[in-house]
Design an enzyme around this catalytic site. Structure first.
Site, mmCIF file in Angstrom:
data_model
loop_
_atom_site.group_PDB
_atom_site.id
_atom_site.type_symbol
_atom_site.label_atom_id
_atom_site.label_comp_id
_atom_site.label_asym_id
_atom_site.label_seq_id
_atom_site.Cartn_x
_atom_site.Cartn_y
_atom_site.Cartn_z
ATOM 1 N N ARG A 1 0.843 -1.183 0.000
ATOM 2 C CA ARG A 1 0.000 0.000 0.000
ATOM 3 C C ARG A 1 0.884 1.239 0.000
ATOM 4 N NH1 ARG A 1 -3.403 -2.530 -1.774
ATOM 5 N NH2 ARG A 1 -5.554 -2.846 -1.110
ATOM 6 N N GLU B 1 -3.738 7.354 -5.978
ATOM 7 C CA GLU B 1 -3.816 6.526 -7.187
ATOM 8 C C GLU B 1 -5.007 6.961 -8.032
ATOM 9 O OE1 GLU B 1 -3.715 2.386 -6.163
ATOM 10 O OE2 GLU B 1 -1.727 2.557 -5.246
ATOM 11 N N HIS C 1 -0.503 -0.202 -9.949
ATOM 12 C CA HIS C 1 -1.251 -1.110 -9.065
ATOM 13 C C HIS C 1 -1.688 -2.370 -9.816
ATOM 14 C CE1 HIS C 1 -3.679 -1.050 -5.084
ATOM 15 N NE2 HIS C 1 -3.451 -2.304 -5.457
HETATM 16 P P1 NAD Z 1 -1.657 -10.575 5.302
HETATM 17 O O1 NAD Z 1 -2.684 -10.076 6.231
HETATM 18 O O2 NAD Z 1 -1.621 -12.024 4.971
HETATM 19 O O3 NAD Z 1 -0.198 -10.162 5.793
HETATM 20 C C1 NAD Z 1 0.076 -8.889 6.309
HETATM 21 C C2 NAD Z 1 1.060 -9.072 7.437
HETATM 22 O O4 NAD Z 1 1.502 -7.790 7.860
HETATM 23 C C3 NAD Z 1 0.442 -9.772 8.656
HETATM 24 O O5 NAD Z 1 1.126 -10.984 8.929
HETATM 25 C C4 NAD Z 1 0.627 -8.758 9.766
HETATM 26 O O6 NAD Z 1 0.931 -9.319 11.019
HETATM 27 C C5 NAD Z 1 1.799 -7.951 9.236
HETATM 28 N N1 NAD Z 1 1.944 -6.672 9.932
HETATM 29 C C6 NAD Z 1 0.979 -5.905 10.505
HETATM 30 N N2 NAD Z 1 1.547 -4.843 11.095
HETATM 31 C C7 NAD Z 1 2.883 -4.951 10.911
HETATM 32 C C8 NAD Z 1 3.989 -4.163 11.300
HETATM 33 N N3 NAD Z 1 3.841 -3.052 12.041
HETATM 34 N N4 NAD Z 1 5.223 -4.562 10.927
HETATM 35 C C9 NAD Z 1 5.391 -5.691 10.197
HETATM 36 N N5 NAD Z 1 4.381 -6.493 9.814
HETATM 37 C C10 NAD Z 1 3.140 -6.121 10.164
HETATM 38 O O7 NAD Z 1 -1.840 -9.692 3.960
HETATM 39 P P2 NAD Z 1 -1.350 -10.056 2.495
HETATM 40 O O8 NAD Z 1 -2.431 -10.766 1.776
HETATM 41 O O9 NAD Z 1 0.015 -10.649 2.559
HETATM 42 O O10 NAD Z 1 -1.275 -8.578 1.876
HETATM 43 C C11 NAD Z 1 -0.245 -7.700 2.246
HETATM 44 C C12 NAD Z 1 -0.504 -6.304 1.658
HETATM 45 O O11 NAD Z 1 -0.515 -6.380 0.229
HETATM 46 C C13 NAD Z 1 -1.842 -5.677 2.048
HETATM 47 O O12 NAD Z 1 -1.644 -4.292 2.253
HETATM 48 C C14 NAD Z 1 -2.703 -5.873 0.808
HETATM 49 O O13 NAD Z 1 -3.745 -4.936 0.714
HETATM 50 C C15 NAD Z 1 -1.660 -5.676 -0.276
HETATM 51 N N6 NAD Z 1 -1.993 -6.254 -1.584
HETATM 52 C C16 NAD Z 1 -1.615 -5.546 -2.686
HETATM 53 C C17 NAD Z 1 -1.861 -6.072 -3.935
HETATM 54 C C18 NAD Z 1 -1.477 -5.300 -5.171
HETATM 55 O O14 NAD Z 1 -2.182 -5.384 -6.148
HETATM 56 N N7 NAD Z 1 -0.385 -4.569 -5.166
HETATM 57 C C19 NAD Z 1 -2.485 -7.315 -4.062
HETATM 58 C C20 NAD Z 1 -2.844 -8.021 -2.912
HETATM 59 C C21 NAD Z 1 -2.580 -7.476 -1.657
HETATM 60 C C1 MLT Z 2 -5.854 -5.952 -2.992
HETATM 61 O O1 MLT Z 2 -5.834 -5.434 -1.890
HETATM 62 O O2 MLT Z 2 -6.418 -7.035 -3.216
HETATM 63 C C2 MLT Z 2 -5.125 -5.258 -4.069
HETATM 64 O O3 MLT Z 2 -5.074 -3.902 -3.932
HETATM 65 C C3 MLT Z 2 -5.418 -5.729 -5.426
HETATM 66 C C4 MLT Z 2 -6.575 -5.173 -6.162
HETATM 67 O O4 MLT Z 2 -7.713 -5.422 -5.837
HETATM 68 O O5 MLT Z 2 -6.321 -4.518 -7.149
#
Ligand code: NAD
Ligand code: MLT
Length: 335
Positions: free
Chosen positions: A256, A285, A303
């Protein structure tokens, strides 16, 4: 890499399914963002009327929402408190994706509206995109490709470095962080990481040494962040933390915008303290200011982490099935 995703998803499904104690009336659902057509098919095949309209203005959404029991969004629709409060029949909001930061979950809770996401559906795509950015950064792929398109053969300018033997720090060892670790280990990288809820024993299972942030900064050649954006993670990388890193550290943000402070990143890129950044997400964004994206040592994507056919199919199927399950009194799903 080992099939960490499948195993963790299996374990997660074993532990996180809870039996719903209620049945939600689900007759009419609005889909207001681009979601794979499989979502519509599943809902319709289960007797739910579906309207897909991705062109609604805020005012139109406020006028439309009272007609629906359910709303399905990706990230474009901002499900603010006024939308939720206008949804007099709204019982459930579904996010076809992971982050629910475009939904006012507190307002939904106050009104007794369930919010569901599809954690896991796009994990592999986001992990692969992160790995792509790490690899592209270390070999200057963005700038080298651009120079060829401009008709230049700059062979000497783009000396890269191997990933083999380098240390990758992963901040956030959840679903995506773990999959990134497993994949980058196949390049011979050492993975270290920090996550307040993942124990050292758990991270050792995927060969990742759990360390404090203070121990991580001076050791990392690459840092990738995989946390939600919450007060504790906002500006995790900032002037003070960049200063503790190795000179030339490369960073990736596929989580994010705002986990890495954008102004501090620009300063670190300018000074050479940061040797390159791979950015998929931005505070705004689309960004109004493209200075970071245009920086020669930045590889930027709009993204795209979850933008694969497979991930979009999975999240669309998952959210539709979760809605149907709830309407049929089956189990609740989400994280
Ligand atoms: P998840 O919940 O499985 O993992 C996130 C981890 O972050 C958790 O284990 C949590 O304990 C940890 N966390 C929380 N606070 C923390 C801190 N202060 N320091 C270190 N770690 C901490 O989530 P995920 O599915 O792995 O997703 C991770 C991120 O990626 C989210 O922000 C999600 O929205 C984003 N995401 C982005 C895309 C994209 O298109 N770029 C796609 C999917 C997810
Ligand atoms: C998500 O949180 O799943 C990601 O931002 C991906 C998306 O929906 O584009």
């Amino acid at each position: 890499p080992k099939l960490g995703y499948l195993r963790s998803r299996f374990l997660w499904e074993q532990t996180n399914h809870t039996k719903a104690s209620m049945v939600i009336k689900l007759e009419k659902v609005l889909i207001s963002d681009e979601v794979d057509p499989k979502c519509v098919n599943i809902l319709q095949n289960n007797g739910v009327e579906v309207v897909k309209n991705t062109k609604l203005s805020k005012e139109e959404l406020l006028a439309e929402i009272p007609k629906y029991d359910g709303l399905i969004v990706r990230s474009a629709t901002k499900v603010t408190a006024d939308v939720i409060n206008a949804g007099t029949n709204l019982r459930i909001i579904g996010r076809a994706g992971t982050g629910v930061d475009n939904i006012d979950t507190e307002a939904a809770t106050r009104k007794g509206v369930i919010v569901m996401n599809t954690p896991g559906g796009n994990t592999l795509s986001a992990a692969e995109h992160t790995c792509t950015l790490i690899i592209a950064l270390t070999r200057n792929l963005g700038a080298a490709s651009m120079s060829m398109k401009e008709g230049r053969w700059d062979r000497k300018k783009f000396m890269g470095s191997e990933l083999y033997g380098k240390t990758l720090a992963i901040i956030g060892l959840g679903r995506i962080g773990k999959e990134v670790a497993l994949r980058m280990q196949s390049f011979g990288m050492t993975t270290i990481g920090f996550d307040p809820i993942v124990s050292p024993a758990e991270s050792a299972e995927f060969n990742t040494e759990s360390l404090s942030l203070e121990e991580i900064w001076p050791r990392a050649d690459f840092i990738t962040v995989h946390t939600p954006l919450i007060p504790q993670t906002k500006h995790l990388l900032c002037d003070a933390t960049f200063a503790k890193c190795k000179k030339g550290v490369k960073v990736v943000n596929c989580a994010r915008g705002g986990v890495i402070e954008e102004a501090a990143l620009l300063r670190a890129l300018e000074s050479g303290q940061c040797g390159g950044a791979g950015l998929d997400v931005f505070v705004e964004e689309p960004p109004k200011d493209y200075t970071l994206a245009k920086h020669p040592n930045v590889i930027a994507t709009p993204h795209l982490g979850a933008s694969t056919i497979e991930a979009q199919t999975r999240v669309a199927e998952d959210i539709a099935q979760q809605f149907v399950d709830l309407a049929q009194g089956k189990s609740l799903f989400g994280a």
